[in-house]
Design an enzyme around this catalytic site. Structure first.
Site, PDB file in Angstrom:
ATOM      1  N   TYR A   1      25.478  13.267  48.257  1.00 32.87           N
ATOM      2  CA  TYR A   1      24.427  13.788  49.144  1.00 32.87           C
ATOM      3  C   TYR A   1      23.189  14.192  48.338  1.00 32.87           C
ATOM      4  O   TYR A   1      23.283  15.027  47.434  1.00 32.87           O
ATOM      5  CB  TYR A   1      24.999  14.977  49.913  1.00 32.87           C
ATOM      6  CG  TYR A   1      24.016  15.828  50.664  1.00 32.87           C
ATOM      7  CD1 TYR A   1      23.150  15.264  51.599  1.00 32.87           C
ATOM      8  CD2 TYR A   1      23.978  17.207  50.462  1.00 32.87           C
ATOM      9  CE1 TYR A   1      22.255  16.071  52.307  1.00 32.87           C
ATOM     10  CE2 TYR A   1      23.091  18.018  51.165  1.00 32.87           C
ATOM     11  CZ  TYR A   1      22.227  17.443  52.077  1.00 32.87           C
ATOM     12  OH  TYR A   1      21.353  18.221  52.767  1.00 32.87           O
TER      13      TYR A   1
ATOM     14  N   ASP B   1      33.567  20.523  49.136  1.00 31.68           N
ATOM     15  CA  ASP B   1      32.750  20.558  50.336  1.00 31.68           C
ATOM     16  C   ASP B   1      33.528  19.863  51.450  1.00 31.68           C
ATOM     17  O   ASP B   1      33.725  18.650  51.420  1.00 31.68           O
ATOM     18  CB  ASP B   1      31.427  19.836  50.060  1.00 31.68           C
ATOM     19  CG  ASP B   1      30.473  19.849  51.250  1.00 31.68           C
ATOM     20  OD1 ASP B   1      30.956  19.720  52.396  1.00 31.68           O
ATOM     21  OD2 ASP B   1      29.255  19.961  51.035  1.00 31.68           O
TER      22      ASP B   1
ATOM     23  N   ILE C   1      32.750  20.150  54.895  1.00 30.97           N
ATOM     24  CA  ILE C   1      32.002  20.452  56.116  1.00 30.97           C
ATOM     25  C   ILE C   1      32.172  19.393  57.206  1.00 30.97           C
ATOM     26  O   ILE C   1      31.763  19.623  58.350  1.00 30.97           O
ATOM     27  CB  ILE C   1      30.502  20.669  55.823  1.00 30.97           C
ATOM     28  CG1 ILE C   1      29.830  19.378  55.356  1.00 30.97           C
ATOM     29  CG2 ILE C   1      30.304  21.775  54.794  1.00 30.97           C
ATOM     30  CD1 ILE C   1      28.320  19.507  55.232  1.00 30.97           C
TER      31      ILE C   1
ATOM     32  N   LYS D   1      28.227  20.472  61.135  1.00 27.78           N
ATOM     33  CA  LYS D   1      28.648  19.098  61.413  1.00 27.78           C
ATOM     34  C   LYS D   1      29.786  19.040  62.425  1.00 27.78           C
ATOM     35  O   LYS D   1      29.724  18.300  63.399  1.00 27.78           O
ATOM     36  CB  LYS D   1      29.070  18.415  60.110  1.00 27.78           C
ATOM     37  CG  LYS D   1      28.075  18.564  58.970  1.00 27.78           C
ATOM     38  CD  LYS D   1      26.684  18.055  59.331  1.00 27.78           C
ATOM     39  CE  LYS D   1      25.728  18.186  58.153  1.00 27.78           C
ATOM     40  NZ  LYS D   1      24.366  17.731  58.468  1.00 27.78           N
TER      41      LYS D   1
END
Length: 483
Positions: A152, A237, A239, A275
């Protein structure tokens, strides 16, 4: 210009350096959309935003819940009795009911196979704030995190800009579907050591952004073993945990360490509701650490990015409604699967492939064969045509630090069905036109590669070809049939 220079000198180096990363094509695509946004009614030839990983497919379910539960808000007649209690100062640990609800929700989206302690939950201003908070806690300026590619683009901002922390890419490629290998990890770690950079941790995203894939148990176990042996942190991460819409199922790092003899003080999870629930505007970010010292430090830092108590109250009420959550998670998964399948199959019909994926709000589109040479320069050339001619903001792989030119991230869940069909039509027509030019190029110039430097007609002309009209009825879905 002189005024700008003089004014810049009055500001700090952090405020004026390039650490935010705004010069990346990832952000340039957003600017192109902002200056000419698509609207089916008022600007049908504008840029369609496909660079924003936002989940709007199940928002109607959220809105209906809010209508049915007016007491969840202090800004309604039914909820106003709690206004004073919520509006006054609150401990920055967070409302107890909020932390309890978040912990239960994290368990639910992980199949209730693990448990989370509400006292280890630390609030942050979205996942952005959570990542920066952890970077401040775990590393000093100049120290580094290993990050598997592609990753990302926002990480370059979130972890580096204000902290001074460095990111060292772990190079993954398409030969094994971008899986993280022991060899790649060791190579990145050794490269950092050779450059006198101290590695403090490994950052992974699971499910992956931008790949839309999940890490299997074997890979996760190997990552825990690697960080344990190196005595470095593992930041996970997660999410996109509830955006998995097809098998195999999501496996959290919390499950792995439950079954592994490892140093739990090195394990940290970043989570948010941006998300999974589609709440990016609520700025609900979470740091969940198994390390007591990190929890205590992060809690002090959280005062710089707390979640408002009004939001906490609403979220706590919603996440405590188990029947609603069951319906929402199931329905969201079905809608994501449908949208993903419609888009990827529509592209397959014109010969455009993508990495096989089963999670996230995007897919990893393969346009390598449209490059006139396998370089970043050729990828950027193609990307500019897609932005300026096709009028789609898809993000080039180089902005995700991908080692192979020609991959693009395509976000599919931030638009309605009508816009989605227009976007699909545009991509398909562009590819079909590119094929025609390739044939013409081979016939008249005897060249084997598609020459993207050939003169392209404007999108309006392309869209008016007899093959597919831009004004054909959406309901007939001509794009998902072979042309």
């Amino acid at each position: 210009m002189e005024f700008i220079m003089r004014n810049t000198q009055l500001l700090s180096k952090i405020a004026t350096n390039d650490g935010h990363g705004e010069k990346s094509p990832y952000f340039d695509g957003w600017k192109a959309y902002d200056s000419d946004p698509f609207s089916p009614r008022t600007n049908p030839c504008g840029v369609i935003q496909m660079g924003l990983a936002e989940n709007q497919l199940s928002f109607d379910l959220i809105q209906q819940w809010v209508v049915n539960h007016p007491r969840a808000s202090i800004c309604t007649a039914e909820g106003s009795k709690d206004f004073k209690e919520i509006a006054i100062f609150q401990d920055y640990h967070g409302l107890p009911e909020f932390r309890n609800a978040i912990a239960k929700f994290m368990e639910k989206v992980r199949g209730d196979r693990v448990t989370f302690d509400p006292d280890r939950i630390v609030m942050a201003g979205g996942a952005t704030g959570a990542h920066e908070m952890l970077a401040f806690c775990l590393a000093d300026p100049g120290e580094a995190f290993l990050v598997p590619t592609p990753y990302y683009p926002g990480f370059d901002r979130d972890l580096r800009w204000r902290t001074g922390v460095e990111l060292v890419p772990v190079i993954c490629d398409s030969s094994n579907n971008f899986k993280i290998t022991q060899r790649a990890l060791e190579a990145a770690y050794d490269k950092a050591k050779e450059s006198n950079i101290k590695v403090k941790g490994l950052l992974i995203t699971n499910p992956s952004n931008p790949l839309g894939t999940i890490l299997d148990r074997e890979t996760l176990t190997n990552l825990v073993t690697f960080t344990d042996e190196k005595n470095i942190h593992l930041v996970c991460d997660e999410i996109y945990a509830a955006t998995v819409f097809n098998k195999p199922s999501f496996v959290s790092i919390a499950e792995i360490i439950k079954q592994t003899n490892c140093n739990r003080d090195l394990i940290h999870i970043v989570y948010s509701l941006s998300k999974d629930m589609g709440f990016p505007g609520f700025r609900v970010g979470i740091v969940y650490s198994y390390n007591d010292a990190v929890v205590n430090c992060a809690r002090k830092m959280s005062s710089f990015g707390l979640v408002s108590t009004q939001t906490q109250l609403l979220i706590a009420s919603m996440l405590s409604d188990e029947s609603f959550l069951e319906k929402f998670i199931a329905e969201s998964g079905e809608r994501l699967a449908t949208r993903h399948n419609t888009f990827t199959r529509g592209l397959e019909q014109v010969g455009i492939g993508s990495l096989k994926s089963n999670a996230g709000l995007f897919f990893w589109m393969d346009l390598r064969r449209l490059l006139n040479e396998p370089t970043v320069e050729a990828e950027m050339k193609l990307w500019r045509i897609i932005i300026n001619e096709v009028k789609l903001n898809v993000s080039p792989g180089s902005s995700f630090h991908c080692s192979e030119p020609g991959w693009f991230r395509v976000c599919f869940a931030n638009m309605d069905d009508e816009t989605m069909m227009v976007a699909l039509r545009r991509i398909r027509n562009f590819v079909l036109k590119a094929k025609e030019l390739e044939v013409a190029s081979k016939k008249h110039c005897r060249r084997s590669n598609l020459q993207l430097s050939l003169s392209f007609r404007r999108l309006d002309d392309i869209m008016m070809t007899p093959r597919i009209s831009p004004h054909s009825p959406i309901a007939s879905s001509p794009l998902v049939r072979a042309t």
